[in-house]
Design an enzyme around this catalytic site. Structure first.
Site, PDB file in Angstrom:
ATOM      1  N   GLU A   1      -8.082  -3.780   5.135  1.00 12.25           N
ATOM      2  CA  GLU A   1      -7.855  -2.336   5.060  1.00 12.25           C
ATOM      3  C   GLU A   1      -7.543  -1.916   3.630  1.00 12.25           C
ATOM      4  O   GLU A   1      -8.061  -0.902   3.131  1.00 12.25           O
ATOM      5  CB  GLU A   1      -6.711  -1.934   5.986  1.00 12.25           C
TER       6      GLU A   1
ATOM      7  N   GLY B   1      -2.129   3.144   3.974  1.00 11.93           N
ATOM      8  CA  GLY B   1      -2.431   1.717   3.896  1.00 11.93           C
ATOM      9  C   GLY B   1      -1.263   0.904   3.367  1.00 11.93           C
ATOM     10  O   GLY B   1      -1.420  -0.260   2.989  1.00 11.93           O
TER      11      GLY B   1
ATOM     12  N   THR C   1       2.365   2.166   1.074  1.00 14.69           N
ATOM     13  CA  THR C   1       2.535   2.837  -0.214  1.00 14.69           C
ATOM     14  C   THR C   1       2.416   1.834  -1.365  1.00 14.69           C
ATOM     15  O   THR C   1       2.619   0.630  -1.193  1.00 14.69           O
ATOM     16  CB  THR C   1       3.910   3.521  -0.304  1.00 14.69           C
ATOM     17  N   ASN C   2       2.129   2.344  -2.544  1.00 14.03           N
ATOM     18  CA  ASN C   2       1.980   1.447  -3.686  1.00 14.03           C
ATOM     19  C   ASN C   2       3.295   0.751  -4.052  1.00 14.03           C
ATOM     20  O   ASN C   2       3.287  -0.338  -4.627  1.00 14.03           O
ATOM     21  CB  ASN C   2       1.414   2.212  -4.881  1.00 14.03           C
TER      22      ASN C   2
END
Length: 381
Positions: A244, A365, A367-368
């Site tokens: 993903e 997906g 968070t960074n």
């Protein structure tokens, strides 16, 4: 540098995708943005052309080719035309592995033919109002009652949420067991107690149906559980999240390339003080920096695609790809918008829409910040 990821068959597939998008999507996407949803018949037309889940075995209508390069081609071409309403990547890149790898023969017979044809649109429901990146914090429960689970809870921010016929729901079958108590259940359209809330209004991605989902004593057959045992859901999610996240990275680089290309052309033609704005040193330096970073990102992501195909893509590698490319996407589009001046703020210019659509990339997906946590933990501190 020459890109060498694709073979002849991928180029032919790209031509098919381009023709489909030019004919069935581009002329209508502006209206879909106003409607807040993509019509279901577009999914069926894509299915007729074999654009969904080539990895599905031939006996269920697919091609039996497990090669993420085809997914990347579809994702890149959708980005190239700005068709941000199509939830195909969620269907193809995110849901497909669950239905391929975690289903038994009976489930495959029930679901895969419709998945391939576009007649069954899919979604995956992880996020809740009080739980996002921390999946162990979900509150949705599924309590076993004979041959059924009784499902209760709420999900939000669900891509394809309005159109979806099959929703993979992340639920706690043993609320006291933490990560070991999570199970994945497939909820089908029409099940009593399964309702949809608002088609949520978002900053961007206006044609994409993103919904709230509600489950009120929904009786889900045990036959709709993914995997042979309860309590394996968290592991199943962790195994599939790298693909993903790679899908998000593929889209991020493609979006960066598209906007950069448009901006270079704009700077070549736009005049200020009697000459093109591209002739100013500041413009050249900005574009030089962005072009370099985007090309470096492209080669890292292509290597990740090869690693995924070889079964070697790690969660850490995917996290690196996801956070770096989506942060870069936001940087590229923001600086390109600046180079457009006032026109960059006008929605008639694609850079403005790209700016709105792209902001979520560093959020969903995982968070960074979570991506950096995954990478940081790999050091063994």
């Amino acid at each position: 540098m020459q890109r060498d990821l694709f073979e002849e068959e991928h180029l032919l597939f790209r031509n098919t995708v381009r023709e489909f998008l030019a004919r069935e999507v581009v002329p209508h996407h502006a209206q879909w943005e106003k409607d807040g949803i993509v019509p279901r018949d577009v999914w069926k037309k894509a299915g007729e052309l074999g654009l969904f889940a080539l990895s599905v075995p031939e006996q269920y209508g697919g091609s039996g080719i497990r090669d993420f390069r085809y997914n990347a081609v579809l994702d890149e071409e959708i980005i190239r035309v700005g068709a941000s309403g199509l939830g195909f990547s969620l269907h193809n890149d995110v849901v497909a592995p669950y239905l391929l790898d975690l289903t038994n023969d009976e489930q495959k017979e029930r679901w895969l033919p419709g998945f391939v044809s576009g007649e069954l649109i899919t979604a995956i429901a992880m996020t809740e109002p009080g739980a996002g990146s921390d999946l162990q914090g979900i509150r949705t429960t599924a309590i076993r009652d004979g041959d059924h689970y009784v499902l209760n809870g709420q999900k939000t921010f669900i891509t394809n949420g309005i159109n979806a016929d099959l929703v993979i729901v992340v639920a706690k079958t043993d609320p006291s067991a933490g990560a070991r108590g999570i199970t994945l259940l497939v909820v089908e359209r029409g099940m009593e107690g399964f309702t949809r809330g608002r088609n949520l209004e978002k900053i961007g991605l206006h044609a994409q149906d993103t919904a709230e989902l509600f489950f009120d004593n929904v009786r889900v057959p045990v036959a709709n559980r993914l995997g042979p045992e309860e309590g394996q859901g968290f592991i199943q999610l962790m195994q599939n999240l790298p693909q993903e996240r790679l899908s998000i990275a593929v889209a991020a680089v493609a979006a960066s390339e598209r906007v950069l290309e448009m901006t270079i052309e704009y700077c070549r033609n736009r005049k200020a003080f009697g000459r093109s704005i591209g002739s100013f040193q500041n413009t050249r330096f900005v574009l030089a920096e962005l072009a370099t970073e985007v090309e470096i990102a492209r080669h890292y992501v292509d290597k990740c695609i090869r690693a995924l195909n070889a079964g070697e893509l790690t969660a850490v590698d995917a996290a690196k790809a996801k956070w770096w490319t989506t942060d870069l996407q936001n940087k590229v589009i923001d600086r390109c918008l600046q180079l457009h001046g006032g026109y960059g703020y006008m929605l008639e210019y694609p850079v403005a829409k790209a700016w709105l659509d792209g902001r979520v990339q560093s959020i969903y997906g995982g968070t960074n910040e979570i991506m950096k946590e995954i990478i940081g933990r790999s050091f063994g501190f």
